[in-house]
Design a protein around this motif. Structure first.
Motif, PDB file in Angstrom:
ATOM      1  N   VAL A  95       0.659  -1.270  -0.397  1.00 50.86           N
ATOM      2  CA  VAL A  95       0.039   0.358   0.076  1.00 50.86           C
ATOM      3  C   VAL A  95       0.906   1.433   0.057  1.00 50.86           C
ATOM      4  CG1 VAL A  95      -1.221   0.930   1.110  1.00 50.86           C
ATOM      5  CG2 VAL A  95      -1.917  -0.962   0.605  1.00 50.86           C
ATOM      6  N   THR A 100      -6.054   0.914   8.387  1.00 52.88           N
ATOM      7  CA  THR A 100      -6.010   1.871   6.894  1.00 52.88           C
ATOM      8  C   THR A 100      -5.292   1.027   6.586  1.00 52.88           C
ATOM      9  OG1 THR A 100      -6.320   4.244   8.888  1.00 52.88           O
ATOM     10  CG2 THR A 100      -5.466   4.127   6.482  1.00 52.88           C
ATOM     11  N   GLU A 128      -6.958  -0.569   3.529  1.00 53.46           N
ATOM     12  CA  GLU A 128      -7.540   0.303   1.911  1.00 53.46           C
ATOM     13  C   GLU A 128      -6.400  -0.705   1.010  1.00 53.46           C
ATOM     14  OE1 GLU A 128      -6.793   3.883   0.774  1.00 53.46           O
ATOM     15  OE2 GLU A 128      -7.722   4.496   1.976  1.00 53.46           O
ATOM     16  N   SER A 134      -8.914  -1.662  -2.653  1.00 49.83           N
ATOM     17  CA  SER A 134      -7.517  -1.375  -3.699  1.00 49.83           C
ATOM     18  C   SER A 134      -7.726  -2.221  -4.892  1.00 49.83           C
ATOM     19  CB  SER A 134      -6.802  -0.494  -3.745  1.00 49.83           C
ATOM     20  OG  SER A 134      -5.890  -2.061  -3.370  1.00 49.83           O
ATOM     21  N   ALA A 165      -8.805   9.309  -2.250  1.00 46.14           N
ATOM     22  CA  ALA A 165      -8.191   8.864  -1.296  1.00 46.14           C
ATOM     23  C   ALA A 165      -8.236   9.720  -0.232  1.00 46.14           C
ATOM     24  CB  ALA A 165      -6.806   8.569  -1.622  1.00 46.14           C
ATOM     25  N   ARG A 215     -11.828   9.590   1.169  1.00 48.27           N
ATOM     26  CA  ARG A 215     -11.205   8.783   2.800  1.00 48.27           C
ATOM     27  C   ARG A 215     -10.454   9.528   3.505  1.00 48.27           C
ATOM     28  NH1 ARG A 215     -10.820   5.229  -2.145  1.00 48.27           N
ATOM     29  NH2 ARG A 215      -8.483   4.943  -0.759  1.00 48.27           N
ATOM     30  N   TYR A 216      -9.200   9.970   3.780  1.00 47.34           N
ATOM     31  CA  TYR A 216      -8.621  10.285   4.791  1.00 47.34           C
ATOM     32  C   TYR A 216      -8.973  11.496   5.329  1.00 47.34           C
ATOM     33  CZ  TYR A 216      -5.034   7.055   3.651  1.00 47.34           C
ATOM     34  OH  TYR A 216      -4.775   5.734   3.693  1.00 47.34           O
TER      35      TYR A 216
END
Lengths: 496, 278
Positions: B44, B140, B144, B148, B242, B245-246
């Motif tokens: 990741v 996390t 993730e 993905s 992303a 989401r963050y």
């Protein structure tokens, strides 16, 4: 725009105001430069009066502030994600302040203390925050206001600098939060107020990056590639195509002074703001507190910036607001209207006084204009007629009626599936021959504009009408022939 | 931030102990609990690359529940652990919106379909549920990684995944308490459903995202994720999905119980010895 005929009124007014301001400046402060005055100098030592701010939604503007001392202003602003109309048949999931694009206009006074509550509706998918360009402090409030759905943040700032400021969401990815509609204006009035005018309007430009092309119907998602390339499908005033056109046009009267608080949410484009047929008598360039310009045709409004424009209205009619990067106006939606009622003023503007044939070749040709033209006029076979019609359409018609014949809401009637076009062939020929002005109803929508006579040859008129009557969803069983056009021309302009 | 995470976990475990939520006996949990699917190990790229090799971080293989925890699942937990009932949970462990879409302490009612993902749950409640289930929240990086893998339904290019995700996220918010429903998006290649387009999901280390709230300034080492400055340190400033989401994770605190936020369980590949693999 004021002309010499109205000058006495304006010239009297302006020095009077300047004199009044001068007196205020002289009496209220010691430093010579007003910008260096301490805006908090008259802040009381005890508690200030508390007021809840009354906001206004575009194109309305909150009333001027009559208060002459500072106050603590409580602002409640909600962030909400809503699905709404972007253009006819086109929907978009907007992220908003106050449920609208642009967000409501806020109006406070220099020296006020603003207690800001940002409330993120529980139904939001995203956290949001607010960066007010009127705030002095890191992030303009953003650092203090990141708010999860269903939560509320509070921060307080002093409105130090007078001027017209943009506010916007600054949550990552910031470009997307702005592109989805999160912006509005906050006016920090100078302590002495702005020059009084008869009407004030709130106009904010912005652009939208939809996955579908301009006009593609249905709910349209955000397109990141187009945003990165700064290539929007829509450029609009007040959040949607037609928000300031047709029935939504701004209204004013001859003799009035009008002020527009103009903002640009971006996220990318700089606006060349222009009102067709008017000249800005006064401009606060970039929304500063000083009316630093007079007699301006087009003023730049930066992305994330603003301008204040004042104009006196001398002549009745419809004035078109555009971004003079003109393809944005005619092809992407950046078009609004100011409708001015009142008595004509022939001294300022006569209207059309005459229309005669102009032939630069001279008198000999002028005697027989139709003979020369007639030599090239001929009936074309079907395929050639329609091909020619398509070219004529692209060159003469598409700029207003659009390439797909969909027209522009509130300004140019549609030709696609058009009841008006198809109801009467001779009337349609007459419109192209002689032009058209006055109110017409097309597919249930009223239009009140002017189409000029385009000076096309009869062959071209036959071709273009044959083309539009058999395309764009129109299903004519017959074509328009040269003979049809000649017959209508012979009948004269009173015939329709 | 490590200290913050640790502190959060410690507080969470203290609350779990205080309120009940120890390891449940097998009979307490029904056979309808979600199945776990293996997520193969992989790399990741962290959203913020500071101090990380460009190839990213290697995440070992693990097990992830094929769907989010449902209202029915969570109701069993609440019944078994009365300290986590709506009327009894302390404010420090869950804010006033905790389970507000349920009819009462132990009745779901009309606005909370049994099979819908549970929302209005705090991170502390999710931790307690996970402990009771002999499982844990995914990190996390794990979340993730699993989220993905959509080559089968979306295609191999990151750009297409990006477009797909932005489309999934762009739908207008709904009062999730009344409408939280399974995500319309397809399952991942590894058979894990509802990762995108449904409610957001808690992760174990949600607060390791250092968002200052002003995302443009998040370019300095002491400020992780600020608005345009956030782009300065982001591994891929074009990865808007992303960013979204963050940003969500960065806006949260452990007691928040949003109507648009639920969770799912994860496990290490080998079940703890002596316990049945539920």
């Amino acid at each position: 725009m004021h002309r010499p005929s109205s000058a006495p009124v304006v010239w009297l007014r302006t020095p009077a105001v300047a004199l009044a301001l001068g007196l205020l400046v002289v009496s209220a402060c010691t430093p010579a430069d007003p910008a260096m005055r301490d805006p908090l100098a008259d802040r009381p030592s005890g508690a200030m009066p508390v007021e809840t701010l009354q906001v206004a939604y575009a194109p309305a503007v909150p009333a001027p502030i009559t208060r002459r001392s500072p106050a603590r202003i409580v602002v409640n602003l909600e962030t909400r994600e809503v699905k709404k109309r972007l253009a006819d048949g086109v929907e978009y999931t907007f992220w908003t302040f106050g449920g609208s694009v642009p967000g409501p206009m806020l109006r406070v006074r220099s020296g006020d203390e603003v207690e800001f509550h940002l409330n993120n509706h529980p139904s939001s998918k995203m956290p949001h925050n607010i960066d007010l360009h009127a705030v002095t402090g890191p992030g303009g409030g953003a650092a203090a206001s990141l708010t999860a759905p269903g939560h509320s943040s509070q921060f307080t700032f002093a409105a130090l600098n007078p001027g017209l400021y943009v506010y916007h969401c600054a949550t990552a990815p910031v470009g997307m939060h702005i592109a989805n509609g999160m912006y509005g204006l906050i006016l920090v009035e100078p302590k002495e107020g702005l020059t009084p005018v008869d009407r004030e309007f709130y106009v904010m430009q912005s652009e939208f990056y939809t996955a579908g092309r301009h006009g593609a119907s249905g709910i349209q998602p955000f397109d990141m590639e187009k945003a990165l390339h700064e290539d929007p499908e829509y450029v609009v005033f007040n959040g949607s195509v037609g928000a300031l056109a047709g029935e939504n046009a701004l209204q004013a009267k001859v003799g009035e002074t009008v002020r527009m608080f103009v903002g640009n949410g971006g996220p990318n484009l700089v606006s060349s703001f222009h009102v067709i047929g008017e000249i800005f008598d006064r401009v606060h360039t970039e929304g500063g507190s000083l009316a630093n310009q007079r007699d301006v045709q087009t003023t730049l409004v930066p992305a994330g910036g603003s301008a204040i424009v004042d104009m006196r209205l001398d002549v009745p009619g419809t004035y078109i607001l555009v971004d003079h990067s003109i393809f944005r106006a005619f092809n992407k939606g950046a078009l609004g209207m100011l409708r001015v009622d009142g008595d004509a003023n022939a001294v300022v503007y006569s209207g059309k006084q005459n229309d005669v044939v102009y032939l630069p070749e001279g008198g000999a040709v002028q005697a027989m204009p139709r003979v020369a033209a007639a030599a090239t006029e001929r009936e074309l076979p079907r395929a050639e007629l329609l091909a020619r019609g398509q070219q004529v359409y692209a060159a003469n018609c598409a700029a207003c009626h659009q390439l797909g014949g969909e027209g522009t809401a509130g300004a140019f009637p549609p030709l696609a599936r058009s009841d008006y076009l198809m109801a009467d062939k001779d009337r349609a020929i007459g419109v192209v021959l002689h032009g058209l002005s006055g109110e017409v109803t097309v597919n249930g929508q009223k239009f009140n504009g002017v189409m000029p006579s385009l000076g096309l040859s009869d062959t071209d008129i036959a071709a273009v009408l044959s083309y539009v009557r058999t395309n764009f969803g129109n299903r004519a069983s017959d074509l328009v022939s040269l003979r049809d056009v000649s017959r209508v021309r012979a009948a004269g302009s009173g015939g329709h | 931030m490590a200290s913050v995470v640790t502190r959060g976990v410690i507080v969470g475990m203290w609350m779990v102990g205080l309120l009940g939520g120890g390891v449940g006996d097998a009979s307490a949990q029904s056979a309808s609990a979600p199945r776990y699917r293996p997520v193969a190990s992989g790399h990741v790229r962290p959203f913020y690359l500071a101090g990380v090799a460009d190839t990213g971080v290697r995440v070992p293989g693990f097990l992830l529940a094929e769907r989010a925890v449902s209202n029915a699942d969570f109701l069993r937990f609440v019944k078994a652990n009365p300290g986590w009932r709506r009327s009894r949970v302390p404010r420090i462990a869950a804010d006033p919106t905790y389970l507000r879409h349920w009819e009462s302490d132990t009745v779901l009612g009309a606005t909370a379909a049994p099979s819908a993902p549970v929302v209005h749950v705090s991170w502390f409640a999710a931790q307690a549920y996970a402990q009771w289930s002999s499982a844990r929240l995914p990190s996390t990086a794990e979340w993730e990684l699993a989220a993905s893998r959509f080559v089968r339904s979306v295609g191999p290019t990151p750009e297409r995944l990006q477009t797909f995700l932005i489309g999934s996220y762009a739908q207008a918010g709904t009062e999730a308490g009344t409408e939280a429903r399974p995500s319309p998006s397809p399952a991942s290649d590894e058979g894990i459903a509802g990762l995108h387009g449904g409610p957001w999901e808690w992760v174990d280390d949600f607060n390791s995202v250092v968002t200052s709230g002003e995302s443009r300034g998040d370019g300095t080492p002491d400020d992780g994720l600020f608005c345009a400055g956030g782009a300065a340190l982001a591994a891929d400033p074009g990865n808007f999905a992303a960013f979204m989401r963050y940003a969500v994770r960065g806006s949260l605190r452990g007691s928040y119980a949003l109507g648009t936020l639920g969770f799912r369980l994860a496990r290490d590949p080998s079940p703890p010895s002596g316990r049945p693999d539920r």
